[in-house]
Design an enzyme around this catalytic site. Structure first.
Site, PDB file in Angstrom:
ATOM      1  N   HIS A  80       0.871  -1.194   0.000  1.00  0.00           N
ATOM      2  CA  HIS A  80       0.000   0.000   0.000  1.00  0.00           C
ATOM      3  C   HIS A  80       0.900   1.234   0.000  1.00  0.00           C
ATOM      4  O   HIS A  80       1.490   1.577   1.017  1.00  0.00           O
ATOM      5  CB  HIS A  80      -0.901   0.011   1.244  1.00  0.00           C
ATOM      6  CG  HIS A  80      -1.867   1.155   1.262  1.00  0.00           C
ATOM      7  ND1 HIS A  80      -3.210   0.981   1.515  1.00  0.00           N
ATOM      8  CD2 HIS A  80      -1.707   2.488   1.069  1.00  0.00           C
ATOM      9  CE1 HIS A  80      -3.819   2.148   1.478  1.00  0.00           C
ATOM     10  NE2 HIS A  80      -2.920   3.093   1.212  1.00  0.00           N
ATOM     11  N   HIS A 137      -4.655  -0.873   5.809  1.00  0.00           N
ATOM     12  CA  HIS A 137      -4.206  -0.094   6.978  1.00  0.00           C
ATOM     13  C   HIS A 137      -5.124  -0.229   8.179  1.00  0.00           C
ATOM     14  O   HIS A 137      -5.705   0.750   8.644  1.00  0.00           O
ATOM     15  CB  HIS A 137      -3.976   1.377   6.635  1.00  0.00           C
ATOM     16  CG  HIS A 137      -5.033   2.023   5.760  1.00  0.00           C
ATOM     17  ND1 HIS A 137      -6.368   1.976   6.055  1.00  0.00           N
ATOM     18  CD2 HIS A 137      -4.927   2.723   4.599  1.00  0.00           C
ATOM     19  CE1 HIS A 137      -7.035   2.624   5.121  1.00  0.00           C
ATOM     20  NE2 HIS A 137      -6.183   3.088   4.225  1.00  0.00           N
ATOM     21  N   HIS A 152       3.027  14.402   1.745  1.00  0.00           N
ATOM     22  CA  HIS A 152       2.404  15.721   1.546  1.00  0.00           C
ATOM     23  C   HIS A 152       3.486  16.745   1.843  1.00  0.00           C
ATOM     24  O   HIS A 152       4.308  16.539   2.749  1.00  0.00           O
ATOM     25  CB  HIS A 152       1.256  15.948   2.531  1.00  0.00           C
ATOM     26  CG  HIS A 152       0.048  15.099   2.269  1.00  0.00           C
ATOM     27  ND1 HIS A 152      -0.897  15.420   1.329  1.00  0.00           N
ATOM     28  CD2 HIS A 152      -0.362  13.939   2.826  1.00  0.00           C
ATOM     29  CE1 HIS A 152      -1.851  14.496   1.325  1.00  0.00           C
ATOM     30  NE2 HIS A 152      -1.542  13.581   2.223  1.00  0.00           N
ATOM     31  N   LYS A 196      -9.341  -0.283  -5.846  1.00  0.00           N
ATOM     32  CA  LYS A 196      -9.396   0.353  -4.532  1.00  0.00           C
ATOM     33  C   LYS A 196     -10.762   0.974  -4.304  1.00  0.00           C
ATOM     34  O   LYS A 196     -11.242   1.762  -5.114  1.00  0.00           O
ATOM     35  CB  LYS A 196      -8.303   1.436  -4.458  1.00  0.00           C
ATOM     36  CG  LYS A 196      -8.304   2.246  -3.178  1.00  0.00           C
ATOM     37  CD  LYS A 196      -7.766   1.473  -1.996  1.00  0.00           C
ATOM     38  CE  LYS A 196      -7.973   2.218  -0.693  1.00  0.00           C
ATOM     39  NZ  LYS A 196      -6.768   2.655  -0.066  1.00  0.00           N
ATOM     40  N   HIS A 247       1.536   5.386  -1.632  1.00  0.00           N
ATOM     41  CA  HIS A 247       1.153   6.575  -2.403  1.00  0.00           C
ATOM     42  C   HIS A 247       2.413   7.190  -2.998  1.00  0.00           C
ATOM     43  O   HIS A 247       3.325   7.571  -2.254  1.00  0.00           O
ATOM     44  CB  HIS A 247       0.483   7.612  -1.495  1.00  0.00           C
ATOM     45  CG  HIS A 247      -0.803   7.129  -0.920  1.00  0.00           C
ATOM     46  ND1 HIS A 247      -2.020   7.321  -1.533  1.00  0.00           N
ATOM     47  CD2 HIS A 247      -1.064   6.428   0.211  1.00  0.00           C
ATOM     48  CE1 HIS A 247      -2.976   6.767  -0.805  1.00  0.00           C
ATOM     49  NE2 HIS A 247      -2.417   6.217   0.266  1.00  0.00           N
ATOM     50  N   LEU A 248       2.447   7.301  -4.317  1.00  0.00           N
ATOM     51  CA  LEU A 248       3.616   7.885  -4.973  1.00  0.00           C
ATOM     52  C   LEU A 248       3.334   9.260  -5.580  1.00  0.00           C
ATOM     53  O   LEU A 248       4.263   9.958  -5.970  1.00  0.00           O
ATOM     54  CB  LEU A 248       4.130   6.957  -6.080  1.00  0.00           C
ATOM     55  CG  LEU A 248       4.835   5.683  -5.630  1.00  0.00           C
ATOM     56  CD1 LEU A 248       5.173   4.813  -6.843  1.00  0.00           C
ATOM     57  CD2 LEU A 248       6.110   5.997  -4.840  1.00  0.00           C
ATOM     58  N   ARG A 249       2.037   9.604  -5.721  1.00  0.00           N
ATOM     59  CA  ARG A 249       1.659  10.869  -6.385  1.00  0.00           C
ATOM     60  C   ARG A 249       2.176  10.882  -7.825  1.00  0.00           C
ATOM     61  O   ARG A 249       2.349   9.846  -8.433  1.00  0.00           O
ATOM     62  CB  ARG A 249       2.159  12.104  -5.618  1.00  0.00           C
ATOM     63  CG  ARG A 249       1.997  12.051  -4.104  1.00  0.00           C
ATOM     64  CD  ARG A 249       0.599  11.882  -3.620  1.00  0.00           C
ATOM     65  NE  ARG A 249       0.536  12.042  -2.163  1.00  0.00           N
ATOM     66  CZ  ARG A 249      -0.430  11.561  -1.400  1.00  0.00           C
ATOM     67  NH1 ARG A 249      -1.420  10.862  -1.936  1.00  0.00           N
ATOM     68  NH2 ARG A 249      -0.417  11.755  -0.097  1.00  0.00           N
ATOM     69  N   ASN A 265      -5.207   7.329  -5.932  1.00  0.00           N
ATOM     70  CA  ASN A 265      -5.933   8.566  -5.587  1.00  0.00           C
ATOM     71  C   ASN A 265      -5.186   9.818  -6.018  1.00  0.00           C
ATOM     72  O   ASN A 265      -4.914  10.714  -5.230  1.00  0.00           O
ATOM     73  CB  ASN A 265      -6.281   8.615  -4.088  1.00  0.00           C
ATOM     74  CG  ASN A 265      -5.061   8.620  -3.186  1.00  0.00           C
ATOM     75  OD1 ASN A 265      -3.997   8.128  -3.558  1.00  0.00           O
ATOM     76  ND2 ASN A 265      -5.206   9.177  -2.000  1.00  0.00           N
ATOM     77  N   LEU A 278      -5.108   8.990   8.067  1.00  0.00           N
ATOM     78  CA  LEU A 278      -6.398   8.311   8.094  1.00  0.00           C
ATOM     79  C   LEU A 278      -6.240   6.872   7.641  1.00  0.00           C
ATOM     80  O   LEU A 278      -5.555   6.648   6.643  1.00  0.00           O
ATOM     81  CB  LEU A 278      -7.412   9.040   7.199  1.00  0.00           C
ATOM     82  CG  LEU A 278      -7.909  10.373   7.775  1.00  0.00           C
ATOM     83  CD1 LEU A 278      -8.687  11.149   6.724  1.00  0.00           C
ATOM     84  CD2 LEU A 278      -8.776  10.146   9.018  1.00  0.00           C
ATOM     85  N   ALA A 313      -4.071  14.574   5.651  1.00  0.00           N
ATOM     86  CA  ALA A 313      -3.822  13.292   6.315  1.00  0.00           C
ATOM     87  C   ALA A 313      -2.742  12.540   5.548  1.00  0.00           C
ATOM     88  O   ALA A 313      -2.806  12.435   4.327  1.00  0.00           O
ATOM     89  CB  ALA A 313      -5.101  12.467   6.340  1.00  0.00           C
ATOM     90  N   HIS A 364     -10.590   0.901   1.787  1.00  0.00           N
ATOM     91  CA  HIS A 364     -10.398   1.891   2.854  1.00  0.00           C
ATOM     92  C   HIS A 364     -11.615   1.748   3.762  1.00  0.00           C
ATOM     93  O   HIS A 364     -12.701   2.229   3.433  1.00  0.00           O
ATOM     94  CB  HIS A 364     -10.286   3.318   2.297  1.00  0.00           C
ATOM     95  CG  HIS A 364     -10.022   4.329   3.372  1.00  0.00           C
ATOM     96  ND1 HIS A 364      -8.817   4.972   3.515  1.00  0.00           N
ATOM     97  CD2 HIS A 364     -10.793   4.762   4.395  1.00  0.00           C
ATOM     98  CE1 HIS A 364      -8.864   5.771   4.576  1.00  0.00           C
ATOM     99  NE2 HIS A 364     -10.062   5.658   5.127  1.00  0.00           N
ATOM    100  N   ASP A 367       1.334   2.557   3.550  1.00  0.00           N
ATOM    101  CA  ASP A 367       0.489   3.745   3.395  1.00  0.00           C
ATOM    102  C   ASP A 367       1.341   5.009   3.482  1.00  0.00           C
ATOM    103  O   ASP A 367       0.851   6.063   3.910  1.00  0.00           O
ATOM    104  CB  ASP A 367      -0.647   3.788   4.429  1.00  0.00           C
ATOM    105  CG  ASP A 367      -1.774   4.725   4.008  1.00  0.00           C
ATOM    106  OD1 ASP A 367      -1.790   5.150   2.834  1.00  0.00           O
ATOM    107  OD2 ASP A 367      -2.626   5.039   4.855  1.00  0.00           O
TER     108      ASP A 367
HETATM  109  O1  DOR Z   1      -3.425   9.278   5.772  1.00  0.00           O
HETATM  110  C1  DOR Z   1      -3.798   9.002   4.648  1.00  0.00           C
HETATM  111  N1  DOR Z   1      -3.232   9.575   3.561  1.00  0.00           N
HETATM  112  N2  DOR Z   1      -4.779   8.136   4.486  1.00  0.00           N
HETATM  113  C2  DOR Z   1      -5.325   7.883   3.305  1.00  0.00           C
HETATM  114  O2  DOR Z   1      -6.244   7.096   3.236  1.00  0.00           O
HETATM  115  C3  DOR Z   1      -4.877   8.626   2.091  1.00  0.00           C
HETATM  116  C4  DOR Z   1      -3.511   9.109   2.257  1.00  0.00           C
HETATM  117  C5  DOR Z   1      -3.108  10.137   1.209  1.00  0.00           C
HETATM  118  O3  DOR Z   1      -3.384   9.920   0.022  1.00  0.00           O
HETATM  119  O4  DOR Z   1      -2.501  11.131   1.568  1.00  0.00           O
HETATM  120 ZN    ZN Z   2      -3.444   5.056   1.632  1.00  0.00          ZN
END
Ligand code: DOR
Ligand code: ZN
Length: 348
Positions: free
Chosen positions: A15, A176, A253, A101, A17-19, A43, A221, A265, A138, A249
């Site tokens: 799990h 998560h 940011h 997802k 996130h790479l953006r 996302n 989150l 989050a 989620h 996860d």
């Molecule tokens: O803390 C989180 N950040 N929870 C998520 O479900 C999404 C993630 C994000 O994309 O920043």
């Molecule tokens: Zn996530």
């Protein structure tokens, strides 16, 4: 001075996130340094919804892999109420996309296009059950009447369990997990169900966010819960139960987006995840279970082979120093501070 070493199969992150764009370029090396594969969260803005979009995103990730690193991104589709079951099936069968997802709309970062009425995605879920494609969930309700610390528990009772009873053959990853309720649900279930656990939820409870001032870098989150829940997660991660595996996860940011009147989050843990995990497992006298959690149980759940390659973890008599943040052209991204010394590192 080295006091201990531990050799394990190269881990995967189930799990991540790479953006995209410059952020992708900045964060990807932090993952590819240690991990062979990762399930890539869809996302983005706009989200990765179709097979074509997943293929294009995969290409952009491959372009950003540092030379010399071997990395395989395992793509996911972001389910919407308009997802086309045929496109999804094609994406899965082509081998590019490994899972879909499910974000309840409004549950977290960039989830506005997620699902409001679960009835509307039943045809897609039925197709997924038919073809053996995993649903990554989620698991939080979004009802404003439900307390944020109860949203996972209520989701399990009100949404997940009824769904699994309706489609018992559907492969599901509870993403998560943060509560003993989720742990109990997994251990008490039969059928194709697994759960990922993040690095940070193994190391912090909700005090990290709220004691001594508000600490935005510990906000994510699902939000971290009470200590008793953290302990339940540690117990399951270090147990012999193969249904629990690592999904960091890690969610970058910019600091300026975290430290705001409405901070985002997400906790960025890619850089020190393996050191954190080794410390957690060491503290539990469970180093012999680390490989299962980070390198064996995940592939098994996703019906893939474990990696052939090995990595070596090293314990030293002085704490490892990690960078406080990584740099992007738009500013720094803070690296997770576990608030306890880490004596482990991955040998480079
Ligand atoms: O803390 C989180 N950040 N929870 C998520 O479900 C999404 C993630 C994000 O994309 O920043
Ligand atoms: Zn996530």
């Amino acid at each position: 001075m080295t006091v201990q070493t531990l050799k394990i199969k190269r881990p995967d992150d189930w799990h991540l996130h790479l953006r995209d764009g410059e952020m992708l370029e900045a964060v990807l090396p932090e993952t590819t340094r240690h991990f062979a594969r990762a399930i890539i969260m869809p996302n983005l803005v706009p989200p990765v919804v179709t097979n074509e979009e997943a293929k294009a995103y995969r290409e952009r990730i491959m372009q950003a892999v540092p030379s010399g690193d071997n990395f395989e991104p395992l793509m996911t589709l972001y389910l919407t109420e308009d997802t086309d079951p045929d496109d999804l099936e094609q994406a899965f069968k082509s081998g590019t996309v490994h899972a879909a997802k499910l974000y309840p709309a409004g549950a977290t970062t960039n989830s506005e296009n997620g699902v409001r009425n679960f009835e509307n995605i039943m045809p897609v879920l039925e197709r997924m059950a038919e073809i053996g494609m995993t649903l990554c969930v989620h698991g939080e309700v979004t009802d404003p009447a439900i307390d944020i610390f109860d949203r996972e528990k209520v989701f399990i009772e009100a949404v997940l369990d009824p769904l699994r009873q309706r489609l018992p053959q559907l492969r599901v990853t509870m993403e998560h997990i943060t509560t003993s309720d989720a742990v109990d649900y997994v251990t008490g279930s039969t059928g194709p169900l697994g759960a990922s656990i993040t690095t940070h939820h193994l190391m912090i409870n909700r005090n990290a966010i709220l004691v001594g001032g508000i600490k935005p870098h510990y906000y994510c989150l699902p939000v971290a819960k009470r200590e008793e829940h953290r302990l339940a997660l540690v117990k399951s991660a270090t147990s012999k139960d193969e249904r629990f595996f690592l999904g960091t996860d890690s969610a970058p940011h910019l600091d300026k987006a975290k430290i705001d009147v409405c901070g985002c989050a997400g906790i960025f843990t890619s850089t020190n995840t393996m050191a954190c995990l080794a410390q957690v497992f060491d503290d539990e006298n469970a180093l012999d279970r680390l490989e299962a959690f980070s390198s064996l149980n995940g592939p098994k759940h996703y019906q893939l082979d474990a990696n052939e390659e090995m990595i070596t973890l090293v314990k030293r008599d002085i704490p490892t120093v990690f960078p406080a943040s990584i740099t992007t052209p738009d500013g720094p991204v803070t690296v997770f501070d576990p608030m306890t010394p880490l004596y482990w590192d991955v040998e480079s």
